[in-house]
Motif scaffolding. Structure first.
Motif, PDB file in Angstrom:
ATOM      1  N   LEU A  18       0.825  -1.200   0.000  1.00  0.00           N
ATOM      2  CA  LEU A  18       0.000   0.000   0.000  1.00  0.00           C
ATOM      3  C   LEU A  18       0.855   1.242   0.000  1.00  0.00           C
ATOM      4  CD1 LEU A  18      -0.011   1.458   3.035  1.00  0.00           C
ATOM      5  CD2 LEU A  18      -1.300  -0.573   3.576  1.00  0.00           C
ATOM      6  N   MET A  19       0.209   2.334  -0.365  1.00  0.00           N
ATOM      7  CA  MET A  19       0.878   3.627  -0.306  1.00  0.00           C
ATOM      8  C   MET A  19      -0.105   4.621   0.301  1.00  0.00           C
ATOM      9  SD  MET A  19       2.534   6.058  -3.266  1.00  0.00           S
ATOM     10  CE  MET A  19       3.684   4.789  -3.724  1.00  0.00           C
ATOM     11  N   LEU A  20       0.320   5.270   1.369  1.00  0.00           N
ATOM     12  CA  LEU A  20      -0.459   6.324   2.008  1.00  0.00           C
ATOM     13  C   LEU A  20       0.215   7.644   1.675  1.00  0.00           C
ATOM     14  CD1 LEU A  20      -2.647   7.348   4.003  1.00  0.00           C
ATOM     15  CD2 LEU A  20      -0.964   7.029   5.814  1.00  0.00           C
ATOM     16  N   THR A  21      -0.552   8.555   1.078  1.00  0.00           N
ATOM     17  CA  THR A  21      -0.024   9.862   0.722  1.00  0.00           C
ATOM     18  C   THR A  21      -0.946  10.929   1.282  1.00  0.00           C
ATOM     19  OG1 THR A  21       0.815   8.965  -1.355  1.00  0.00           O
ATOM     20  CG2 THR A  21       0.716  11.349  -1.175  1.00  0.00           C
ATOM     21  N   GLY A  22      -0.377  11.891   1.979  1.00  0.00           N
ATOM     22  CA  GLY A  22      -1.134  13.033   2.469  1.00  0.00           C
ATOM     23  C   GLY A  22      -0.488  14.291   1.935  1.00  0.00           C
ATOM     24  N   GLN A  23      -1.321  15.221   1.503  1.00  0.00           N
ATOM     25  CA  GLN A  23      -0.765  16.424   0.888  1.00  0.00           C
ATOM     26  C   GLN A  23      -1.654  17.624   1.168  1.00  0.00           C
ATOM     27  OE1 GLN A  23       0.538  15.838  -3.125  1.00  0.00           O
ATOM     28  NE2 GLN A  23       0.070  17.935  -3.694  1.00  0.00           N
ATOM     29  N   LEU A  24      -1.024  18.740   1.444  1.00  0.00           N
ATOM     30  CA  LEU A  24      -1.737  20.001   1.576  1.00  0.00           C
ATOM     31  C   LEU A  24      -1.813  20.653   0.201  1.00  0.00           C
ATOM     32  CD1 LEU A  24       0.044  21.293   4.769  1.00  0.00           C
ATOM     33  CD2 LEU A  24      -2.328  20.522   4.614  1.00  0.00           C
ATOM     34  N   SER A  25      -2.865  21.435  -0.019  1.00  0.00           N
ATOM     35  CA  SER A  25      -2.964  22.164  -1.279  1.00  0.00           C
ATOM     36  C   SER A  25      -1.851  23.202  -1.336  1.00  0.00           C
ATOM     37  CB  SER A  25      -4.326  22.846  -1.404  1.00  0.00           C
ATOM     38  OG  SER A  25      -4.496  23.798  -0.367  1.00  0.00           O
TER      39      SER A  25
END
Length: 162
Positions: A46-53
C-alpha cells in the motif's frame, strides 16, 4: 495463500512505517514532500499519501492498494481517518479533522479493491498563520484483512507557511 499475502503485507507495512530501507530513498521522499507539504508511507502492499494544497487551504489523503488482492480495513467507528496540524516549535495543535465531528459508534468495513485507492479531502476552516508546522495523516483502521497492523497507517511531514 491469503494468510501468506497478509503476513507479507504486515511485514512490509512494519518496514515501511518503521523506516526500513535505504536512507537515500527516505531522504528523497522527505525532501520532495517538504517542498509540497506532502507526507508519504509506502510498502509493497500500500501507499499512504497526504498532501496540503499549494495555498495550504485544504488537504487530501489517499490510501492506495498496490497488491493484486482486495484489502479490507476494519474500523471501530465511522471515523476512518484523522489529520492533525501542529505548530512545529511548540507542538500546539492548530487543526484536527476529528475535532467537532460526530462519528457513528458502529463497526465499519471498507474494502479497497486491488490496484484501487480511497481518497479523503477537506478544506481547512481557517487559514494558517505564517510559521513552521507538522501535519500528521492517519488511517484509523483497527485491522487490515482481520489482522492488526503492527505499525499505525500514518505519515508525517513538516511544512512552512510564509
Amino acid at each position: 495463500m491469503n494468510k501468506l499475502v497478509l503476513l507479507s503485507f504486515l511485514l512490509l507495512l512494519a518496514c515501511g512505517a518503521g523506516g526500513c530501507g535505504s536512507e537515500e530513498s527516505s531522504e528523497d521522499s522527505n525532501s520532495k514532500g517538504e517542498e509540497r507539504g506532502q507526507a508519504q508511507m509506502s510498502t509493497d502492499s500500500l501507499m499512504l499519501t497526504g498532501q496540503l494544497s499549494e495555498d495550504r487551504s485544504s488537504w487530501q489523503m489517499k490510501l492506495e492498494n498496490t497488491t493484486e488482492e482486495d484489502l479490507t480495513l476494519q474500523f471501530k467507528s465511522g471515523q476512518e481517518i484523522d489529520v492533525t496540524i501542529t505548530e512545529e516549535e511548540s507542538g500546539e495543535k492548530v487543526y484536527r479533522y476529528s475535532d467537532g465531528q460526530m462519528f457513528t459508534q458502529a463497526l465499519k468495513e471498507v474494502t479497497i479493491e486491488a490496484g484501487s485507492s480511497k481518497t479523503w479531502e477537506e478544506k481547512l476552516p481557517d487559514p494558517l498563520e505564517s510559521g513552521a508546522y507538522r501535519v500528521h495523516f492517519e488511517v484509523t483502521a483497527e485491522s487490515v484483512n482481520g489482522e492488526s497492523p503492527q505499525k499505525p497507517l500514518s505519515a508525517d511531514q513538516t511544512f512552512s507557511v510564509e
